[in-house]
Write an enzyme that holds these catalytic residues in place. Structure first.
Site, short mmCIF file in Angstrom:
data_model
loop_
_atom_site.label_atom_id
_atom_site.label_comp_id
_atom_site.label_asym_id
_atom_site.label_seq_id
_atom_site.Cartn_x
_atom_site.Cartn_y
_atom_site.Cartn_z
CE LYS A 1 -26.42 22.02 -8.60
NZ LYS A 1 -27.85 22.40 -7.97
CD GLU B 1 -16.95 31.61 0.39
OE1 GLU B 1 -16.37 30.50 -0.54
OE2 GLU B 1 -17.59 32.36 0.06
N GLY C 1 -28.85 24.69 -4.42
CA GLY C 1 -28.94 24.24 -3.14
C GLY C 1 -29.31 23.83 -2.32
NE ARG C 2 -33.20 29.27 -3.44
CZ ARG C 2 -32.12 29.46 -4.93
NH1 ARG C 2 -31.14 29.90 -4.40
NH2 ARG C 2 -32.43 30.01 -5.79
CD GLU D 1 -28.86 31.97 -2.40
OE1 GLU D 1 -28.12 32.32 -1.44
OE2 GLU D 1 -29.11 30.63 -2.53
CG HIS E 1 -35.76 38.88 28.31
ND1 HIS E 1 -36.24 38.36 29.70
CD2 HIS E 1 -36.14 37.16 27.90
CE1 HIS E 1 -36.46 38.14 30.34
NE2 HIS E 1 -37.11 36.58 29.21
CE LYS F 1 -21.47 30.66 -4.47
NZ LYS F 1 -20.86 29.31 -5.74
C1 G6Q Z 1 -27.75 27.87 -2.52
C2 G6Q Z 1 -27.29 27.94 -3.48
C3 G6Q Z 1 -25.60 29.00 -2.54
C4 G6Q Z 1 -25.37 27.74 -2.36
C5 G6Q Z 1 -23.08 27.94 -2.03
C6 G6Q Z 1 -22.46 26.53 -2.45
O1 G6Q Z 1 -28.89 27.55 -3.29
O2 G6Q Z 1 -26.34 28.35 -5.05
O3 G6Q Z 1 -25.97 28.96 -1.32
O4 G6Q Z 1 -25.23 26.71 -1.93
O5 G6Q Z 1 -22.50 29.06 -2.75
O6 G6Q Z 1 -22.09 25.92 -3.53
P1 G6Q Z 1 -21.86 25.13 -4.14
O7 G6Q Z 1 -22.66 23.83 -3.17
O8 G6Q Z 1 -21.42 24.42 -5.51
O9 G6Q Z 1 -20.23 24.74 -2.95
#
Ligand code: G6Q
Length: 548
Positions: free
Chosen positions: A214, A220, A275-276, A361, A392, A512
Site C-alpha cells: 500500500k 521487507e 491492509g488487513r 491488529e 492430535h 517498522k
Molecule cells: C494491515 C497493516 C499491515 C500492512 C503491512 C504492509 O492492516 O497495516 O499488516 O498491511 O505492514 O504494509 P504495506 O502494504 O504498506 O507494505
C-alpha cells in the site's frame, strides 16, 4: 489484563462497563451447563441456529439462554454500534487517528452502486481498477501478456507482507481447487530463505512478480522485490525485462515509479482500504490471476451478500453481531483470553493466521476512540490449526485444560478435492469434537466403562466448553468471501462495542521504525548509539559473528 481492568481515574474510559445494560448482563452470571440446557430444551438446536447468506451458524453449544441473549443484544444496542456501522457504510472518517474513511465494503459494491466519499463516488473507481485487473488477468491467462523473451507466464510470485500478503496467500490456498491459471507463490518474510524457496526451480522467462505494498515503503517488501528484480535481470540478461515481469499494487505511484516499475503497470487502491481488509482490492490480483476474473467476481459477491446482511438484519438475528457479543460475553464477563478458530478444511489452513491479523491488529488496543485508557479488556488472542491435525496436538488442552477457550469450528458438506469418504471422516471428527467439548464425560460414565478408580479423575471430561459451528455446502469463491466478510464484521462489531478504533495499527508502525533504526548498527565498524545494556549486548553478539 487484570491490571488494566483495575484502572481508575480521569483518564480511564468506563462507558461500557458502567451502563445499566452491562450491569444486567453481569447479574445473569453463568448459565446452567450445556448438558442441563440441552436436557431442558429439546428445541435448543433449532432455536439457536442462524443463517447468514449461505452460511449456517449453530450457536446452541454456547453459554446462551434467551435472557443472556436479550441482555447481550441490549449491550450492543446501547453501545452505539448501529450508528458506527451506518457511519462506516456512509464513508465517514471513522478511522479517527488517521482521519480516514473505512470502506472495504465499497470494494464489493456492484457496478450499479454508488458511494460518495469526501464528495466523490468511489464505485466507478473501484470498478475501473477491477476492469484493469480483469483485462490483465485475461491477458496473462490467455497468453497475450508474455514474458520478455516471448514465453507465457507460468508462475506468479506475490511479494508483500502483512495485509499485502496474508489475504491473497490465504485465499489462494483456500481456492486451490478453482485455480486454473498460473501457479502462485507468496514471499513475505525478509528472511532470505523465503524468497530463495519461492524462486527455487523457477524460470525467470516465465515468472511474473506482483509487488504488493500500500505504502511502497515497507522494507521487507522492497528488499524482497529488489532481490527478485536482480534475479530476473541476471537470469534474462536484460534490464528491460522488468517491464514485462513486474507489476505493482499500491497507492503510491511515485514510489512505484522510483522502484523502476512503470506506473502503467500499477494497480491502485485507496487510503480507505486498510491492509488487513484489502484482499478484495487489487491486493487480490494474484488470486485473480490464479482463479480468473469470474471467480474473483463471485468471491466479491459473497462479501457483498454478507455486507448487506450485517447492515440490515436486526441485532438479535444478526450473525456477525451475535458472534461478536459471544466473544465479549466470554472475554469480558468470563475471563476468556483467547479463542480458537478450527477449520475442518485443509485448504483453509492459513485462515487462522489471516484472522489473527484481522482480529488482533484491529482490536488489540487498550485505548478507546476518545483517547482514554479502557477499563475493560479488548481483543483476544486468536489461534488455530485445521482439523484434524489440531486434534492430535493441542485439543488435549481444549478438553481437559484449565483455560476457557471458546472454539469456532468451520466445516463443509462436500469436499473440494479428494474422495467423499475422507470428507465423511473429517466431518465426523468435527461433530464429535464439538459434542465432546460441550457434554464431556462424567465420572459415572467413565466408571461405567470399567476404568479403575485411580484413573477416574484423569479420564473425566468436564465438558461445558463452548463452541460455535459454521457450516456451508462447499468452500467456493462465494463462500470464502462470505466467511471473510463475516469475520470482518465480527471484528468491527466488537471494536464498536469495546469503543476502540479497529482501523489503525500504531503497534505495527512502531516495529517498522525500530528495525530500520538498528539495521545500520549491525555492520562491523558502525557506531552503536546507546541502547539499553541488553540491546547493546545483543548487537555486539551479532556483530562478532556476522560474516563480513
Ligand atoms: C494491515 C497493516 C499491515 C500492512 C503491512 C504492509 O492492516 O497495516 O499488516 O498491511 O505492514 O504494509 P504495506 O502494504 O504498506 O507494505
Amino acid at each position: 489484563m487484570q491490571a488494566l481492568s483495575l484502572l481508575t481515574g480521569e483518564n480511564v474510559q468506563v462507558e461500557l462497563t458502567s451502563t445499566p445494560q452491562w450491569r444486567r448482563l453481569l447479574e445473569l452470571g453463568k448459565p446452567p451447563t450445556l448438558r442441563e440446557l440441552f436436557a431442558t430444551d429439546p428445541d435448543r438446536a433449532r432455536r439457536y441456529r442462524f443463517g447468514c447468506a449461505d452460511l449456517t451458524v449453530d450457536l446452541s453449544k454456547n453459554w446462551l439462554t434467551d435472557d443472556i441473549l436479550r441482555a447481550l443484544v441490549e449491550v450492543a444496542d446501547a453501545s452505539g454500534l448501529s450508528d458506527r456501522r451506518a457511519a462506516m457504510f456512509a464513508g465517514e472518517h471513522i478511522n479517527s487517528t488517521e482521519d480516514r474513511a473505512v470502506l472495504h465494503v465499497a470494494l464489493r459494491l456492484p457496478r450499479a452502486g454508488s458511494l460518495i466519499v469526501d464528495g466523490r463516488d468511489v464505485v466507478p473507481d473501484v470498478h475501473r481498477v477491477l476492469d484493469q485487473m480483469s483485462a490483465f488477468a485475461h491477458a496473462v491467462r490467455d497468453g497475450q501478456h508474455l514474458g520478455y523473451t516471448g514465453r507465457s507466464i507460468r508462475t506468479v510470485v506475490n511479494i508483500g507482507i502483512g495485509g499485502s500478503d496474508l489475504g491473497p496467500a490465504m485465499a489462494y490456498e483456500a481456492l486451490r481447487s478453482f485455480a486454473d491459471g498460473p501457479e502462485c507463490r507468496f514471499v513475505s518474510n525478509v528472511d532470505g530463505a523465503d524468497i530463495a524457496t519461492a524462486l527455487a526451480g523457477l524460470n525467470p522467462e516465465s515468472t511474473l512478480f506482483v509487488v504488493c505494498s500500500k505504502t511502497f515503503t515497507t522494507i521487507e517488501t522492497l528488499t524482497n522485490a529488489t532481490t527478485a528484480r536482480d534475479w530476473l535481470v541476471s537470469g534474462i540478461g536484460d534490464e528491460r525485462a522488468v517491464a514485462n515481469h513486474f507489476v505493482a499494487v499500491s497507492t503510491n505511484a511515485a514510489a512505484v515509479g522510483a522502484f523502476g516499475i512503470d506506473p502503467q503497470n500499477m494497480f491502485g487502491f485507496w487510503d480507505w482500504v486498510g491492509g488487513r481488509y484489502s484482499v478484495g482490492s487489487a491486493i487480490g490480483l494474484s488470486l485473480m490471476l490464479a482463479v480468473g476474473p469470474d471467480r474473483f467476481s463471485e468471491f466479491l459477491a459473497g462479501f457483498h451478500t454478507v455486507d448487506k446482511d450485517f447492515l440490515a438484519v436486526p441485532t438479535d438475528q444478526n450473525v456477525a453481531v451475535l458472534l461478536a457479543l459471544l466473544g465479549i460475553w466470554y472475554a469480558n464477563v468470563h475471563g476468556a483470553q483467547s479463542k480458537a478458530v478450527l477449520p475442518y478444511s485443509n485448504d483453509l489452513r492459513r485462515l487462522p493466521a489471516y484472522l489473527q491479523q484481522l482480529d488482533m491488529e484491529s482490536n488489540g488496543k487498550s485505548v478507546g476512540i476518545d483517547g482514554k485508557l479502557l477499563a475493560h479488556t479488548t481483543g483476544p488472542v486468536v489461534w488455530g490449526e485445521p482439523g484434524t491435525n489440531g486434534q492430535h496436538a493441542f485439543y488435549q488442552l481444549l478438553h481437559q485444560g484449565s483455560w476457557l477457550i471458546p472454539c469456532e469450528f468451520i466445516g463443509f458438506a462436500r469436499p473440494n478435492r479428494g474422495p467423499q469418504h475422507h470428507q465423511d471422516l473429517l466431518m465426523s471428527n468435527l461433530f464429535a469434537q464439538a459434542e465432546a467439548l460441550a457434554f464431556g464425560k462424567t465420572s459415572d460414565e467413565v466408571a461405567a466403562e470399567g476404568v479403575p478408580p485411580h484413573q477416574l479423575n484423569h479420564r473425566v471430561f468436564p465438558g461445558n466448553r463452548p463452541s460455535t459451528m459454521i457450516l456451508a455446502d462447499e468452500l467456493s469463491p462465494r463462500i470464502l468471501g462470505e466467511l471473510i466478510a463475516l469475520y470482518e464484521h465480527v471484528v468491527f462489531a466488537q471494536g464498536a462495542i469495546w469503543g476502540v478504533n479497529s482501523f489503525d495499527q500504531w503497534g505495527v508502525e512502531l516495529g517498522k521504525a525500530l528495525a530500520n533504526r538498528i539495521t545500520p548498527e549491525l555492520v562491523d565498524g558502525a557506531t552503536v548509539p546507546a541502547h539499553d545494556s541488553s540491546t547493546n549486548a545483543l548487537i555486539a553478539w551479532y556483530r562478532a559473528r556476522r560474516p563480513s
